[in-house]
Design an enzyme around this catalytic site. Structure first.
Site, PDB file in Angstrom:
ATOM      1  N   GLU A   1      19.284  -6.878  25.076  1.00 19.19           N
ATOM      2  CA  GLU A   1      18.439  -5.825  25.647  1.00 19.19           C
ATOM      3  C   GLU A   1      17.581  -6.302  26.814  1.00 19.19           C
ATOM      4  O   GLU A   1      17.197  -5.507  27.674  1.00 19.19           O
ATOM      5  CB  GLU A   1      17.549  -5.232  24.546  1.00 19.19           C
ATOM      6  CG  GLU A   1      16.847  -3.955  24.949  1.00 19.19           C
ATOM      7  CD  GLU A   1      16.048  -3.324  23.816  1.00 19.19           C
ATOM      8  OE1 GLU A   1      15.292  -2.371  24.094  1.00 19.19           O
ATOM      9  OE2 GLU A   1      16.162  -3.778  22.653  1.00 19.19           O
TER      10      GLU A   1
ATOM     11  N   SER B   1      24.670  -0.912  22.112  1.00 15.30           N
ATOM     12  CA  SER B   1      23.733  -2.014  22.366  1.00 15.30           C
ATOM     13  C   SER B   1      24.060  -3.255  21.541  1.00 15.30           C
ATOM     14  O   SER B   1      24.061  -4.373  22.066  1.00 15.30           O
ATOM     15  CB  SER B   1      22.293  -1.573  22.115  1.00 15.30           C
ATOM     16  OG  SER B   1      22.173  -0.962  20.856  1.00 15.30           O
TER      17      SER B   1
ATOM     18  N   ARG C   1      21.115  11.221  23.785  1.00 14.72           N
ATOM     19  CA  ARG C   1      19.738  11.086  23.313  1.00 14.72           C
ATOM     20  C   ARG C   1      18.695  11.621  24.288  1.00 14.72           C
ATOM     21  O   ARG C   1      17.679  12.155  23.869  1.00 14.72           O
ATOM     22  CB  ARG C   1      19.439   9.609  23.027  1.00 14.72           C
ATOM     23  CG  ARG C   1      20.151   9.089  21.810  1.00 14.72           C
ATOM     24  CD  ARG C   1      19.898   7.608  21.639  1.00 14.72           C
ATOM     25  NE  ARG C   1      20.527   7.144  20.409  1.00 14.72           N
ATOM     26  CZ  ARG C   1      20.496   5.886  20.006  1.00 14.72           C
ATOM     27  NH1 ARG C   1      19.892   4.968  20.734  1.00 14.72           N
ATOM     28  NH2 ARG C   1      21.079   5.530  18.881  1.00 14.72           N
TER      29      ARG C   1
ATOM     30  N   ALA D   1      20.608 -10.491  17.359  1.00 17.21           N
ATOM     31  CA  ALA D   1      22.076 -10.513  17.405  1.00 17.21           C
ATOM     32  C   ALA D   1      22.592 -11.305  18.601  1.00 17.21           C
ATOM     33  O   ALA D   1      23.528 -12.109  18.474  1.00 17.21           O
ATOM     34  CB  ALA D   1      22.614  -9.083  17.454  1.00 17.21           C
TER      35      ALA D   1
END
Length: 535
Positions: A375, A391, A290, A18
């Site tokens: 990332e 993200s 998370r 991406a």
């Protein structure tokens, strides 16, 4: 130099997910772009992203709320300026994806003139703000971006090409702090090529392949972080590796992720006896961030000696499940699991690298003409824990920001002089690939055991000793034998593993994704962990 082994372009983008493709499409109007893809173009992490992309589209939501949710999830060490920058530009960057053809789900009563997008909610978010394409958002984004790049006359995508190392200008008598290209391993032809460029962009993704259990594809080997470090860039916060709480536990389905949106839509986490356990750990229960959920699952598995825990959405109507989670439903049915009737076996798995190469708001690294986006980078957005669906957003916002910076400089940038060819005169073909395979498995196993969800000083010291031993062996191997894909990835993973452990050793507290039994409390004040390479 052999002509077919030297290329040149205005912008070299290393990585085809991406971030890389979004930037390539935006700068290609102004210059020639080469995009490197380690494997087939759809092999990167973007393709496997299920949940979605966060942006404020609902009138009851606000940018301030998105900012505050992100700061809370980041456990006190997000860079607030970066968080605001990304949240403020989220909607326009998502609109750019929509204009490019990404088919985000709409509400059933939405019309084409005034579309209303179906928004879901995930852990850490106080509002519904996740745009998605069913449960395969990454696939929809990647497919659209790939098609647009394929059709652009100024973009060349080289598949099965691995970057070996960045080339700095001192190789041709210039500035050691300026990047002028890269050496690249052509896996098809099995030789090294040279690409010179006015600008180089790292968009290589994360390093979760350093762990035994990961939701990531095989290409996530930390290449960009390792190359940038070797070239002289600072890195930060590599102790914060996010473990996704719910990866399918099944021998035939390695790294199949079960999206957070399942819990957002009401799925429960259960012990093997069917009882829920998340309310015992956090008042937000299944919607806790998370790190808390992954640690709770890990704790229960170790306490009970269980191989896995279970994710259960079978109390919801079957047609609701099949409509909202078609990809997951179909895959599980292929494996003999009917999620409309039974719980799904799950384990935590390494999922996302929150730290990376340090960059400014334009994606610039410490080296001139070198950018890092997605990332691979450390922007300050994620802090000690990444909030769900931030993200993909970071990828497109920084692709836009970096592209604007590059476009402004392109008219005055000069093409580097011809670069020296890769020297293979002192090496031979390897006859010991089995050594690499053995070292590979050893690294991933001890990183899981010693640098995993729960850490101690002793475990980190053990990990570092083993890393140094494997680095010595791999360095000898690299010096004596020709390049191979396994050798490149092993060299890079060992470098990133060392940086991860060094960061973890420096953090004398437990915060977010870094949890250590020797320092279980959080310090009153803290900041990012920054490592500086020796010149």
């Amino acid at each position: 130099m052999n002509a077919d082994r030297e290329h040149q372009c205005d912008v070299l983008v290393i990585g085809s997910g991406a971030a890389g493709l979004s930037l390539a499409l935006q700068v290609a109007q102004y210059g020639k772009v080469i995009v490197l893809s380690k494997g087939p173009r759809s092999e990167g992490a973007t393709f496997y992203a299920q949940g979605g992309i966060a942006a404020v589209f609902d009138e009851s939501d606000s940018i301030e709320s998105h900012v505050q949710d992100t700061l809370i999830a980041g456990a006190g060490i997000c860079d607030e300026q970066t968080v605001r920058f990304i949240a403020e530009h989220a909607k326009e960057c998502v609109q750019w994806l929509i204009d490019g053809g990404v088919p985000f789900d709409k509400e059933e009563d939405s019309d084409n003139d005034h579309p209303r997008y179906h928004l879901t909610r995930e852990g850490g978010h106080s509002h519904r703000r996740i745009l998605h394409a069913a449960d395969a958002t990454g696939m929809a984004m990647q497919t659209s971006l790939q098609d647009n790049a394929h059709n652009h006359p100024n973009i060349t995508v080289l598949e099965r090409h691995n970057a070996l190392d960045l080339i700095t200008e001192d190789k041709i008598g210039g500035d050691a702090n300026k990047v002028v290209g890269a050496y690249v391993w052509n896996r098809n032809a099995e030789h090294v090529e040279t690409i010179r460029a006015k600008f180089v962009v790292l968009a290589t993704g994360g390093a979760s392949k350093v762990y035994q259990y990961t939701s990531n594809p095989d290409v996530s080997s930390g290449d960009g972080i390792a190359m940038a470090w070797r070239a002289g860039c600072r890195v930060a916060n590599l102790e914060f590796n996010q473990f996704h709480p719910t990866c399918l536990y099944h021998p035939e389905a390695r790294n199949f992720l079960l999206t957070e949106a399942l819990r957002g839509e009401g799925a429960y986490l259960r012990r093997p006896d069917g009882s829920r356990f998340m309310p015992d750990f956090d008042e937000r229960a299944e919607l806790a961030p998370r790190d808390i959920v992954a640690r709770a699952i890990d704790f229960e598995m170790k306490r009970l000696g269980a191989d896995c825990m279970y994710l259960d959405i079978s109390h919801k109507p079957a047609d609701f499940i099949e409509k909202h989670f078609p990809t997951i439903y179909s895959r599980l049915m292929d494996l003999g699991i009917d999620m409309t009737k039974e719980p799904i076996p799950i384990v935590p798995a390494a999922h996302y690298t929150c730290g990376g190469v340090m960059v400014n708001p334009q994606g610039q690294t410490d080296l001139k003409q070198l950018y890092a986006i997605g990332e691979v980078s450390y922007t300050g957005l994620h802090g000690a824990n990444r909030m769900a669906s931030n993200s993909l957003l970071e990828c497109v916002v920084y692709a836009w920001s970096a592209s604007q910076d590059i476009i402004a400089q392109l008219p005055n940038a000069s093409m580097p002089e011809s670069l020296p060819a890769w020297d293979e005169s002192q090496v031979t073909c390897s006859d010991e690939e089995v050594v690499l395979q053995h070292n590979w498995h050893e690294l991933r196993l001890f990183m899981w055991d010693y640098m995993g969800i729960v850490r101690t000083n002793k475990r980190l010291e053990r990990a570092m000793r083993r890393i140094q031993l494997l680095q010595q062996e791999t360095h000898e191997y690299y010096s004596n034998f020709r390049v191979s894909n396994n050798l490149l990835e092993m060299r890079n993973l060992l470098q990133v593993a060392e940086l991860m452990v060094r960061c973890a050793m420096q953090r004398k507290e437990s915060r977010g994704l870094h949890y250590t039994l020797d320092y279980p409390d959080q310090l009153a004040e803290s900041g990012p962990t920054i490592l500086v390479p020796e010149k």
